[in-house]
Design a protein around this motif. Structure first.
Motif, PDB file in Angstrom:
ATOM      1  N   PHE A  21     -11.151   0.818   1.200  1.00 55.56           N
ATOM      2  CA  PHE A  21     -10.655   1.756   2.202  1.00 55.56           C
ATOM      3  C   PHE A  21      -9.549   2.657   1.662  1.00 55.56           C
ATOM      4  CE2 PHE A  21     -12.156  -2.064   4.424  1.00 55.56           C
ATOM      5  CZ  PHE A  21     -13.220  -1.499   5.109  1.00 55.56           C
ATOM      6  N   ARG A  22      -9.207   2.497   0.404  1.00 60.35           N
ATOM      7  CA  ARG A  22      -8.141   3.274  -0.215  1.00 60.35           C
ATOM      8  C   ARG A  22      -8.739   4.508  -0.871  1.00 60.35           C
ATOM      9  NH1 ARG A  22      -5.855   3.741  -5.169  1.00 60.35           N
ATOM     10  NH2 ARG A  22      -7.273   2.267  -6.127  1.00 60.35           N
ATOM     11  N   LYS A  23      -8.062   5.632  -0.713  1.00 63.69           N
ATOM     12  CA  LYS A  23      -8.519   6.869  -1.326  1.00 63.69           C
ATOM     13  C   LYS A  23      -8.179   6.856  -2.814  1.00 63.69           C
ATOM     14  CE  LYS A  23      -8.185  11.823  -0.970  1.00 63.69           C
ATOM     15  NZ  LYS A  23      -7.485  12.967  -0.440  1.00 63.69           N
ATOM     16  N   GLU A  24      -9.134   7.259  -3.624  1.00 65.20           N
ATOM     17  CA  GLU A  24      -8.933   7.313  -5.062  1.00 65.20           C
ATOM     18  C   GLU A  24      -7.951   8.434  -5.400  1.00 65.20           C
ATOM     19  OE1 GLU A  24     -12.009   6.590  -8.617  1.00 65.20           O
ATOM     20  OE2 GLU A  24     -12.393   8.424  -7.498  1.00 65.20           O
ATOM     21  N   THR A  25      -6.998   8.152  -6.273  1.00 65.18           N
ATOM     22  CA  THR A  25      -5.996   9.151  -6.653  1.00 65.18           C
ATOM     23  C   THR A  25      -6.605  10.160  -7.635  1.00 65.18           C
ATOM     24  OG1 THR A  25      -5.193   7.934  -8.580  1.00 65.18           O
ATOM     25  CG2 THR A  25      -4.155   7.410  -6.443  1.00 65.18           C
ATOM     26  N   ASP A  26      -5.915  11.278  -7.806  1.00 61.74           N
ATOM     27  CA  ASP A  26      -6.370  12.276  -8.779  1.00 61.74           C
ATOM     28  C   ASP A  26      -6.408  11.683 -10.181  1.00 61.74           C
ATOM     29  OD1 ASP A  26      -6.665  14.204  -6.818  1.00 61.74           O
ATOM     30  OD2 ASP A  26      -4.703  15.124  -7.180  1.00 61.74           O
ATOM     31  N   ARG A  27      -5.417  10.858 -10.518  1.00 63.99           N
ATOM     32  CA  ARG A  27      -5.393  10.212 -11.831  1.00 63.99           C
ATOM     33  C   ARG A  27      -6.627   9.325 -11.997  1.00 63.99           C
ATOM     34  NH1 ARG A  27      -0.628   6.913 -12.116  1.00 63.99           N
ATOM     35  NH2 ARG A  27       0.473   8.842 -12.514  1.00 63.99           N
ATOM     36  N   GLU A  28      -6.959   8.562 -10.980  1.00 68.37           N
ATOM     37  CA  GLU A  28      -8.127   7.675 -11.063  1.00 68.37           C
ATOM     38  C   GLU A  28      -9.422   8.480 -11.192  1.00 68.37           C
ATOM     39  OE1 GLU A  28      -6.504   3.812  -8.562  1.00 68.37           O
ATOM     40  OE2 GLU A  28      -7.277   5.547  -7.466  1.00 68.37           O
ATOM     41  N   LYS A  29      -9.494   9.614 -10.500  1.00 71.88           N
ATOM     42  CA  LYS A  29     -10.678  10.482 -10.623  1.00 71.88           C
ATOM     43  C   LYS A  29     -10.790  11.035 -12.035  1.00 71.88           C
ATOM     44  CE  LYS A  29     -10.677  11.879  -5.787  1.00 71.88           C
ATOM     45  NZ  LYS A  29     -10.376  12.962  -4.844  1.00 71.88           N
ATOM     46  N   SER A  30      -9.661  11.480 -12.589  1.00 79.10           N
ATOM     47  CA  SER A  30      -9.663  11.995 -13.963  1.00 79.10           C
ATOM     48  C   SER A  30     -10.019  10.886 -14.946  1.00 79.10           C
ATOM     49  CB  SER A  30      -8.300  12.590 -14.312  1.00 79.10           C
ATOM     50  OG  SER A  30      -8.052  13.726 -13.527  1.00 79.10           O
ATOM     51  N   ALA A  31      -9.472   9.704 -14.737  1.00 78.34           N
ATOM     52  CA  ALA A  31      -9.769   8.567 -15.612  1.00 78.34           C
ATOM     53  C   ALA A  31     -11.260   8.234 -15.555  1.00 78.34           C
ATOM     54  CB  ALA A  31      -8.933   7.357 -15.223  1.00 78.34           C
ATOM     55  N   ALA A  32     -11.846   8.304 -14.376  1.00 77.89           N
ATOM     56  CA  ALA A  32     -13.279   8.022 -14.238  1.00 77.89           C
ATOM     57  C   ALA A  32     -14.101   9.055 -15.009  1.00 77.89           C
ATOM     58  CB  ALA A  32     -13.674   8.016 -12.763  1.00 77.89           C
ATOM     59  N   LYS A  33     -13.726  10.326 -14.908  1.00 75.24           N
ATOM     60  CA  LYS A  33     -14.441  11.377 -15.654  1.00 75.24           C
ATOM     61  C   LYS A  33     -14.307  11.156 -17.164  1.00 75.24           C
ATOM     62  CE  LYS A  33     -13.905  15.231 -12.407  1.00 75.24           C
ATOM     63  NZ  LYS A  33     -13.263  16.543 -12.242  1.00 75.24           N
ATOM     64  N   LEU A  79      -2.317   8.160 -17.485  1.00 79.87           N
ATOM     65  CA  LEU A  79      -3.749   8.447 -17.501  1.00 79.87           C
ATOM     66  C   LEU A  79      -4.459   7.550 -18.508  1.00 79.87           C
ATOM     67  CD1 LEU A  79      -6.169  10.139 -16.585  1.00 79.87           C
ATOM     68  CD2 LEU A  79      -5.563  11.777 -18.399  1.00 79.87           C
ATOM     69  N   ALA A  80      -3.872   7.378 -19.686  1.00 85.13           N
ATOM     70  CA  ALA A  80      -4.464   6.481 -20.686  1.00 85.13           C
ATOM     71  C   ALA A  80      -4.593   5.068 -20.127  1.00 85.13           C
ATOM     72  CB  ALA A  80      -3.618   6.481 -21.963  1.00 85.13           C
ATOM     73  N   GLN A  81      -3.580   4.620 -19.408  1.00 80.82           N
ATOM     74  CA  GLN A  81      -3.636   3.291 -18.789  1.00 80.82           C
ATOM     75  C   GLN A  81      -4.741   3.230 -17.738  1.00 80.82           C
ATOM     76  OE1 GLN A  81      -1.806   0.398 -19.562  1.00 80.82           O
ATOM     77  NE2 GLN A  81      -3.408  -0.474 -18.259  1.00 80.82           N
ATOM     78  N   ALA A  82      -4.906   4.310 -16.984  1.00 85.96           N
ATOM     79  CA  ALA A  82      -5.954   4.347 -15.954  1.00 85.96           C
ATOM     80  C   ALA A  82      -7.344   4.300 -16.599  1.00 85.96           C
ATOM     81  CB  ALA A  82      -5.800   5.591 -15.079  1.00 85.96           C
ATOM     82  N   VAL A  83      -7.511   4.952 -17.752  1.00 84.57           N
ATOM     83  CA  VAL A  83      -8.793   4.886 -18.470  1.00 84.57           C
ATOM     84  C   VAL A  83      -9.030   3.463 -18.964  1.00 84.57           C
ATOM     85  CG1 VAL A  83     -10.075   5.673 -20.505  1.00 84.57           C
ATOM     86  CG2 VAL A  83      -8.780   7.320 -19.133  1.00 84.57           C
ATOM     87  N   PHE A  84      -7.989   2.853 -19.510  1.00 84.70           N
ATOM     88  CA  PHE A  84      -8.077   1.464 -19.960  1.00 84.70           C
ATOM     89  C   PHE A  84      -8.483   0.552 -18.791  1.00 84.70           C
ATOM     90  CE2 PHE A  84      -6.106  -2.703 -20.574  1.00 84.70           C
ATOM     91  CZ  PHE A  84      -6.529  -3.042 -21.843  1.00 84.70           C
TER      92      PHE A  84
END
Length: 181
Positions: A6-18, A70-75
């Protein structure tokens, strides 16, 4: 766990996913398995994802706090994907954390080996790649050397990109040189 649904994905998480999706797409390129001799196995694919994730994280390590986050989010995304993959393969809930811990140890070991080798020479990087990706098979020395050349070309290409590019989820690796057989 359920509250994450139910939590909205942050911009950082979206970028990390891409970024992570781009890393996986690059790591799955058939040329690595057909021409470079990387084993087309779970371990071989894991090694190639680790290698490409390493290149991005190496690029971001000396940037500002946002780039490091961002690097941590990709990890985090990488290991969430590994967790999901293990569960899809039928690995039991009690075994998954142990396997993820071992994967993380492998990841950090590769990072250290690749960093140390890059500081010395391309030959040392080829040796590190040979040990980790090719199980030190003497028959793959040329492939490891070619892969080291590719890694350094990617490092140069990533250095040309601005941190803002990565923050929007954009990444460009170097072209993969075709190998003659």
């Amino acid at each position: 766990m359920i509250f994450k649904l139910f939590r909205k994905e942050t911009d950082r998480e979206k970028s990390a996913a891409k970024l992570y999706d781009a890393i996986v797409a690059r790591a799955r390129q058939p040329v690595f398995y057909l021409d470079y001799g990387v084993e087309d196995t779970t371990n071989g694919r894991f090694e190639m994802i680790v290698l490409h994730a390493y290149m991005l994280m190496h690029r971001l390590r000396n940037e500002d706090r946002e780039a490091k986050a961002l690097a941590q989010a990709v990890f985090d995304r990488f290991f969430r994907d590994m967790d999901d993959s293990l569960r899809e393969r039928g690995i039991g809930d009690l075994s998954v954390p142990k396997k993820i811990k071992k994967m993380a140890q492998h990841f950090y070991g590769r990072v250290e080996a690749y960093d140390d080798a890059r500081e010395v020479s391309e030959d040392k990087l080829a040796e590190a790649l040979s040990r980790n990706i090719f199980a030190d098979d003497p028959e793959t020395r040329v492939e490891a050397r070619d892969l080291a050349t590719y890694v350094l070309a990617c490092a140069a290409r990533l250095d040309e990109q601005q941190p803002q590019d990565f923050l929007t989820g954009s990444i460009e690796f170097a072209d993969i040189p075709a190998r003659s057989k």
